[in-house]
Structures are given as structure tokens and as C-alpha cells.
Design a protein around this motif. Structure first.
Motif: not given
Length: 290
Positions: A165-193
Motif C-alpha cells: 500500500d502507498r499512503i500519501f498525505l493531504v491537509s486542509p490547505d491542499s487544493t482540489d487538484d492535489r487531493l485528486a492526485l493523492a487520491a489517485h496515487a494512494s493505495r490502502g487509504f489517504v492520510y488526512a492531516a
């Protein structure tokens, strides 16, 4: 130099069909109508042997997946409690080989073993070598707080070869484009700080992580877990009401320090404190949707 895309016999490495260990965990917990409890401790704190016992105790007291921290001398995301623990681990002689021992302990105890590491440590060890050793130890996935999907091609390929699994992080300041990129690249879950800044215990949580989970799901993430600042049973219940998993670190690490914040050895009462805190937060997680 050996080509990391081939086996020792020279045959190309294909993609693994191993299912996501975290995905299977979430599916099982969906049947129980509850989120996952993901607990963090740095390997080697307060010393390598005691940390192995601590991982086992966490699982026995309600943790579903364990983030095994790889201590780093120059952390960018860790708060003072975890920084102090990591420094103690480094001084106590932690080594990468011991991290794989921790993975085996967590797997044998019945939880999903994850590793959380700054990318420089993986690069220095060797990306393909790490993925291979991690898979064979029973590891499930890697959380990379300072690696962004845009720069993760080597890890994406290695993790696909080894079914990790690949778990990438996102934060409240992440843009929608960054969220979509992390969602697409992650496997298992996305880590929301839950907030910007370093890790640490907090008396209250804002509403921003709930909104972040919603935005991340809208961006394509199937599973989203929340960490940073979750430190009590009531906070765990609050977060577990809307997230797929609740991640707790500093509150667990804190139990292994002396009351005055000093270093701690193998005193049994420290492990008892860890067990009590883990059980308490586990009850909060399990009550989140009741």
C-alpha cells in the motif's frame, strides 16, 4: 549494478496481485460498522527490545494497524514528543533491520503492519531493496509524509511489484487538484492531516478534518483516515464518526516517557500505561458509530 526491475535470475519483475491489506481490513470493519484504530510508535523507543513489546501490547489492547515509525534525525512533521522519542531511539541503536523485526511482531500479533518514514531513509536503504525486505517481513504499506505523488514514480513502481500500500498525505490547505492526485496515487487509504503543522496532542479538534475527509472522498479517495492531534477517546469517537480510520501517535508515545518528560527504560509500569491508554482510545474508536 543490478537492475531493480529484474529478479536475481534476470527475469522482469511483474506487478503483484496481492490485495491491499488495509483495504481488506476496512472491508472487515465495515461489517462491524466501525472505523479502524491505527496506532503509531517509533521503532527503537525507548530501546529496540522494549519497542517490540510495546507494539505487541498495542495490538493486544485494540489497535487494528500499527504505524511503525522509522526514527529520523531531522524530522519536518514531528512534534516535540515524537522528536524526543525518535532521538532516544537513534541513541539506543535502532537499525533498519530491526524495523523489519517490528513488522514481523505486529503481523504475528494479528494487526496490519505499516511503516511511516521520511523518504530520505528509504532512498538511502534502496527503494527496491526496502520494498522486497518489507514484503518478505509481512509488511503492508508505507506512509511517506514528505513524498508527494508527483515525485513518487520509483516508489509507485516498487510498491506495485511487491503488492504494498502507498499512503500519501493531504491537509486542509491542499487544493482540489492535489487531493485528486493523492487520491489517485494512494493505495490502502489517504492520510488526512487534521491541521497544518507538526504532530502533537490537542485538547480540542476543529471542524476542518471532517471537511477535508469529505473533499478527499469527492476527489476520488475510497478510504480516508485522520491523524495529527487525536489524543483522547472522545476525540477518537468524534473522528471515527466520519473517517475510515483514526490515527493516534503522540498520546501513545507519551505514555512511555517519565512524568517529567525524561527518558524511560524498561519499567513495566510504562508499558502498563501504554496498555491502559490504548484500551481507552480503542473504546472511543469502537463507540464512534454506535
Amino acid at each position: 549494478m543490478m537492475d531493480s526491475t529484474v529478479t536475481t535470475s534476470g527475469q522482469p519483475l511483474g506487478m503483484s496481485h496481492r490485495p491491499s491489506a488495509m483495504g481488506e481490513l476496512f472491508s472487515r470493519l465495515d461489517g462491524e460498522n466501525r472505523p479502524a484504530f491505527i496506532g503509531y510508535l517509533p521503532y527503537g523507543f525507548p530501546d529496540p527490545q522494549t519497542s517490540l513489546e510495546a507494539f505487541r501490547i498495542m495490538v493486544e489492547n485494540g489497535v487494528d494497524a500499527v504505524e511503525i515509525g522509522l526514527p529520523y534525525s531531522d524530522p519536518v512533521m514531528d512534534g516535540p514528543v515524537i522528536q524526543a522519542a525518535a532521538q532516544t531511539a537513534i541513541e539506543s541503536g535502532e537499525r533498519m533491520s530491526g524495523v523489519f523485526d517490528a513488522v514481523r511482531v505486529v503481523a504475528a500479533a494479528g494487526a496490519v503492519p505499516l511503516v511511516m518514514s521520511y523518504w530520505n531513509l528509504i532512498m538511502n536503504y534502496g527503494v527496491e531493496r526496502f520494498a522486497d525486505d518489507f514484503e518478505h517481513a509481512g509488511g503492508a504499506g508505507l506512509i511517506t509524509p514528505d513524498l508527494i505523488p508527483d515525485e513518487a514514480d520509483e516508489w509507485v513502481e516498487a510498491s506495485q511489484r511487491h503488492g504494498l500500500d502507498r499512503i500519501f498525505l493531504v491537509s486542509p490547505d491542499s487544493t482540489d487538484d492535489r487531493l485528486a492526485l493523492a487520491a489517485h496515487a494512494s493505495r490502502g487509504f489517504v492520510y488526512a492531516a487534521s491541521r497544518m503543522g507538526v504532530t502533537g496532542e490537542r485538547a480540542t479538534l476543529s471542524s476542518s478534518p471532517e471537511r477535508l475527509v469529505e473533499r478527499t472522498r469527492q476527489s476520488g479517495a475510497e478510504r480516508v483516515c485522520v491523524g495529527i492531534g487525536v489524543s483522547t477517546a472522545s476525540q477518537a469517537a468524534q473522528v471515527g464518526g466520519y473517517a475510515d480510520g483514526v490515527i493516534v501517535g503522540s498520546a501513545l508515545v507519551h505514555t512511555l516517557f517519565d512524568a517529567d518528560g525524561g527518558k524511560v527504560g524498561v519499567a513495566p509500569d510504562r508499558l502498563d500505561r501504554l496498555a491502559r491508554t490504548t484500551r481507552d482510545i480503542a473504546r472511543g474508536v469502537r463507540s464512534a458509530r454506535s
